[in-house]
Design a protein around this motif. Structure first.
Motif, PDB file in Angstrom:
ATOM      1  N   LEU A  23      -4.172   1.416 -10.737  1.00  0.00           N
ATOM      2  CA  LEU A  23      -5.208   2.091  -9.945  1.00  0.00           C
ATOM      3  C   LEU A  23      -4.952   3.592  -9.915  1.00  0.00           C
ATOM      4  O   LEU A  23      -3.805   4.036  -9.960  1.00  0.00           O
ATOM      5  CB  LEU A  23      -5.204   1.545  -8.512  1.00  0.00           C
ATOM      6  N   ASP A  24      -6.041   4.374  -9.808  1.00  0.00           N
ATOM      7  CA  ASP A  24      -5.858   5.808  -9.603  1.00  0.00           C
ATOM      8  C   ASP A  24      -5.304   6.034  -8.198  1.00  0.00           C
ATOM      9  O   ASP A  24      -5.323   5.137  -7.353  1.00  0.00           O
ATOM     10  CB  ASP A  24      -7.179   6.555  -9.803  1.00  0.00           C
ATOM     11  N   SER A  25      -4.800   7.235  -7.934  1.00  0.00           N
ATOM     12  CA  SER A  25      -4.078   7.484  -6.681  1.00  0.00           C
ATOM     13  C   SER A  25      -4.952   7.287  -5.449  1.00  0.00           C
ATOM     14  O   SER A  25      -4.502   6.730  -4.437  1.00  0.00           O
ATOM     15  CB  SER A  25      -3.482   8.893  -6.675  1.00  0.00           C
ATOM     16  N   LYS A  26      -6.230   7.714  -5.494  1.00  0.00           N
ATOM     17  CA  LYS A  26      -7.124   7.560  -4.343  1.00  0.00           C
ATOM     18  C   LYS A  26      -7.387   6.082  -4.063  1.00  0.00           C
ATOM     19  O   LYS A  26      -7.293   5.620  -2.911  1.00  0.00           O
ATOM     20  CB  LYS A  26      -8.448   8.277  -4.615  1.00  0.00           C
ATOM     21  N   THR A  27      -7.690   5.308  -5.115  1.00  0.00           N
ATOM     22  CA  THR A  27      -7.941   3.881  -4.932  1.00  0.00           C
ATOM     23  C   THR A  27      -6.673   3.171  -4.487  1.00  0.00           C
ATOM     24  O   THR A  27      -6.704   2.276  -3.619  1.00  0.00           O
ATOM     25  CB  THR A  27      -8.465   3.247  -6.239  1.00  0.00           C
ATOM     26  N   GLY A  28      -5.531   3.570  -5.065  1.00  0.00           N
ATOM     27  CA  GLY A  28      -4.258   2.971  -4.674  1.00  0.00           C
ATOM     28  C   GLY A  28      -3.962   3.187  -3.205  1.00  0.00           C
ATOM     29  O   GLY A  28      -3.503   2.273  -2.507  1.00  0.00           O
ATOM     30  N   GLU A  29      -4.248   4.392  -2.707  1.00  0.00           N
ATOM     31  CA  GLU A  29      -4.012   4.668  -1.290  1.00  0.00           C
ATOM     32  C   GLU A  29      -4.956   3.850  -0.410  1.00  0.00           C
ATOM     33  O   GLU A  29      -4.555   3.341   0.638  1.00  0.00           O
ATOM     34  CB  GLU A  29      -4.175   6.158  -0.999  1.00  0.00           C
ATOM     35  N   ASP A  30      -6.206   3.700  -0.829  1.00  0.00           N
ATOM     36  CA  ASP A  30      -7.156   2.875  -0.075  1.00  0.00           C
ATOM     37  C   ASP A  30      -6.665   1.429   0.012  1.00  0.00           C
ATOM     38  O   ASP A  30      -6.778   0.783   1.068  1.00  0.00           O
ATOM     39  CB  ASP A  30      -8.539   2.898  -0.742  1.00  0.00           C
ATOM     40  N   ILE A  31      -6.114   0.913  -1.094  1.00  0.00           N
ATOM     41  CA  ILE A  31      -5.594  -0.456  -1.125  1.00  0.00           C
ATOM     42  C   ILE A  31      -4.390  -0.590  -0.196  1.00  0.00           C
ATOM     43  O   ILE A  31      -4.254  -1.584   0.547  1.00  0.00           O
ATOM     44  CB  ILE A  31      -5.220  -0.853  -2.571  1.00  0.00           C
ATOM     45  N   LEU A  32      -3.512   0.404  -0.190  1.00  0.00           N
ATOM     46  CA  LEU A  32      -2.348   0.369   0.692  1.00  0.00           C
ATOM     47  C   LEU A  32      -2.757   0.417   2.160  1.00  0.00           C
ATOM     48  O   LEU A  32      -2.193  -0.300   3.006  1.00  0.00           O
ATOM     49  CB  LEU A  32      -1.417   1.540   0.375  1.00  0.00           C
ATOM     50  N   LYS A  33      -3.759   1.249   2.479  1.00  0.00           N
ATOM     51  CA  LYS A  33      -4.262   1.306   3.857  1.00  0.00           C
ATOM     52  C   LYS A  33      -4.824  -0.048   4.279  1.00  0.00           C
ATOM     53  O   LYS A  33      -4.603  -0.501   5.404  1.00  0.00           O
ATOM     54  CB  LYS A  33      -5.343   2.387   3.978  1.00  0.00           C
ATOM     55  N   LEU A  34      -5.546  -0.691   3.359  1.00  0.00           N
ATOM     56  CA  LEU A  34      -6.119  -1.998   3.652  1.00  0.00           C
ATOM     57  C   LEU A  34      -5.019  -3.026   3.922  1.00  0.00           C
ATOM     58  O   LEU A  34      -5.082  -3.788   4.891  1.00  0.00           O
ATOM     59  CB  LEU A  34      -6.998  -2.454   2.483  1.00  0.00           C
ATOM     60  N   MET A  35      -3.992  -3.034   3.075  1.00  0.00           N
ATOM     61  CA  MET A  35      -2.902  -3.998   3.262  1.00  0.00           C
ATOM     62  C   MET A  35      -2.140  -3.717   4.557  1.00  0.00           C
ATOM     63  O   MET A  35      -1.711  -4.654   5.247  1.00  0.00           O
ATOM     64  CB  MET A  35      -1.973  -3.978   2.056  1.00  0.00           C
ATOM     65  N   LYS A  36      -1.991  -2.445   4.898  1.00  0.00           N
ATOM     66  CA  LYS A  36      -1.318  -2.096   6.160  1.00  0.00           C
ATOM     67  C   LYS A  36      -2.142  -2.602   7.356  1.00  0.00           C
ATOM     68  O   LYS A  36      -1.589  -3.120   8.331  1.00  0.00           O
ATOM     69  CB  LYS A  36      -1.134  -0.579   6.228  1.00  0.00           C
ATOM     70  N   GLN A  37      -3.458  -2.461   7.267  1.00  0.00           N
ATOM     71  CA  GLN A  37      -4.337  -2.977   8.335  1.00  0.00           C
ATOM     72  C   GLN A  37      -4.192  -4.491   8.473  1.00  0.00           C
ATOM     73  O   GLN A  37      -4.105  -5.021   9.589  1.00  0.00           O
ATOM     74  CB  GLN A  37      -5.789  -2.621   8.035  1.00  0.00           C
ATOM     75  N   MET A  38      -4.165  -5.196   7.335  1.00  0.00           N
ATOM     76  CA  MET A  38      -4.035  -6.650   7.361  1.00  0.00           C
ATOM     77  C   MET A  38      -2.672  -7.062   7.914  1.00  0.00           C
ATOM     78  O   MET A  38      -2.538  -8.043   8.631  1.00  0.00           O
ATOM     79  CB  MET A  38      -4.226  -7.225   5.956  1.00  0.00           C
ATOM     80  N   ASN A  39      -1.656  -6.289   7.568  1.00  0.00           N
ATOM     81  CA  ASN A  39      -0.300  -6.537   8.069  1.00  0.00           C
ATOM     82  C   ASN A  39      -0.272  -6.440   9.591  1.00  0.00           C
ATOM     83  O   ASN A  39       0.287  -7.313  10.284  1.00  0.00           O
ATOM     84  CB  ASN A  39       0.653  -5.525   7.429  1.00  0.00           C
ATOM     85  N   LYS A  40      -0.889  -5.403  10.143  1.00  0.00           N
ATOM     86  CA  LYS A  40      -0.891  -5.203  11.600  1.00  0.00           C
ATOM     87  C   LYS A  40      -1.767  -6.240  12.303  1.00  0.00           C
ATOM     88  O   LYS A  40      -1.408  -6.762  13.358  1.00  0.00           O
ATOM     89  CB  LYS A  40      -1.380  -3.793  11.936  1.00  0.00           C
ATOM     90  N   LYS A  41      -2.917  -6.544  11.713  1.00  0.00           N
ATOM     91  CA  LYS A  41      -3.870  -7.453  12.359  1.00  0.00           C
ATOM     92  C   LYS A  41      -3.366  -8.887  12.381  1.00  0.00           C
ATOM     93  O   LYS A  41      -3.486  -9.586  13.395  1.00  0.00           O
ATOM     94  CB  LYS A  41      -5.214  -7.396  11.644  1.00  0.00           C
ATOM     95  N   HIS A  42      -2.786  -9.335  11.264  1.00  0.00           N
ATOM     96  CA  HIS A  42      -2.406 -10.750  11.133  1.00  0.00           C
ATOM     97  C   HIS A  42      -0.896 -10.990  11.266  1.00  0.00           C
ATOM     98  O   HIS A  42      -0.453 -12.138  11.226  1.00  0.00           O
ATOM     99  CB  HIS A  42      -2.888 -11.289   9.784  1.00  0.00           C
TER     100      HIS A  42
END
Length: 226
Positions: free
Chosen positions: A172-191
């Motif tokens: 992934l490009d850096s912007k998309t990669g960061e978006d994916i990491l933010k998403l996984m961090k959100q899922m980590n905190k939520k679940h």
């Protein structure tokens, strides 16, 4: 959640023995967001595969949720992975002939869950990862970032305690990669799902709450940030 004790893994290349892991010990708690990092050949992917019950130990022990990996047969490992572990790969590993919805819901169909519950859980999770309205698209009609979002949904759909991610931002490009990491961090905190990454991407390391550095099959440092 995960207890790794003096783990050894060797590979044979002709007459040469490659010592991929040389007595690695590590404890990982429920809900951690941890990166296992290091250069190529450091042993990080080998360690991830051992935690994922994909590879076999040559020494030591890995205990996951109280279950010792060394005592599991092939069928036991398959069942354990199906119920307890989710996987995210750098190449996404989506089934090309299936839609986003089908790639995600397929996991639940293996667990004998009623169809109405499968549909609700799949649609809710696709919406949560930002793919609402794209559920009928096949992987070829999705961008790399969208495909990785499908892969994240697929990994999380069965509510696993642990998600193992092997170089999830590599393609992934850096912007998309960061978006994916933010998403996984959100899922980590939520679940409160435990995320374990293998990576050499500095951005993934920076997002981790804990960073374990491997070199030549040994732990060089273990830094907790949260």
């Amino acid at each position: 959640m995960i207890k790794i004790e003096n783990v050894i893994r060797d590979y044979h290349a002709g007459e040469t023995v490659v010592h991929a892991l040389r007595g690695v010990s590590l404890d990982i708690d429920q809900g951690e967001f941890i990166s296992i990092a290091g250069p190529s050949g450091s042993g990080k992917t080998t360690l991830l595969n051992l935690i994922g019950c994909i590879d076999a130990l040559d020494g030591g022990e890995i205990e996951i949720k109280g279950e010792k990996v060394s005592t599991m047969g092939k069928k036991d490992k398959t069942n354990f992975r199906r119920i307890n572990l989710g996987f995210i790969f750098q190449t996404y590993n989506l089934i090309p002939v299936l839609t986003a919805y089908e790639n995600v819901s397929f996991v639940l169909s293996l667990l004998d869950i009623p169809e109405d519950e499968v549909k609700k859980r799949t649609m809710d999770l696709l919406k949560e990862v930002g793919l609402e309205g794209m559920e009928h698209r096949r992987p070829s009609r999705l961008s790399g970032g969208q495909q990785q979002r499908v892969a994240i949904a697929r990994a999380l759909i069965k509510n696993p305690d642990i998600v193992l991610a092997d170089e999830p931002t590599a393609n992934l490009d850096s912007k998309t990669g960061e978006d994916i990491l933010k998403l996984m961090k959100q899922m980590n905190k939520k679940h409160n799902t435990t995320f374990v990454f293998s990576t050499h991407d500095k951005m993934v390391m920076d997002y981790a709450d804990r960073l374990v550095l491997l070199h030549d099959g040994q732990i060089m440092s273990d830094e907790r940030r949260a």
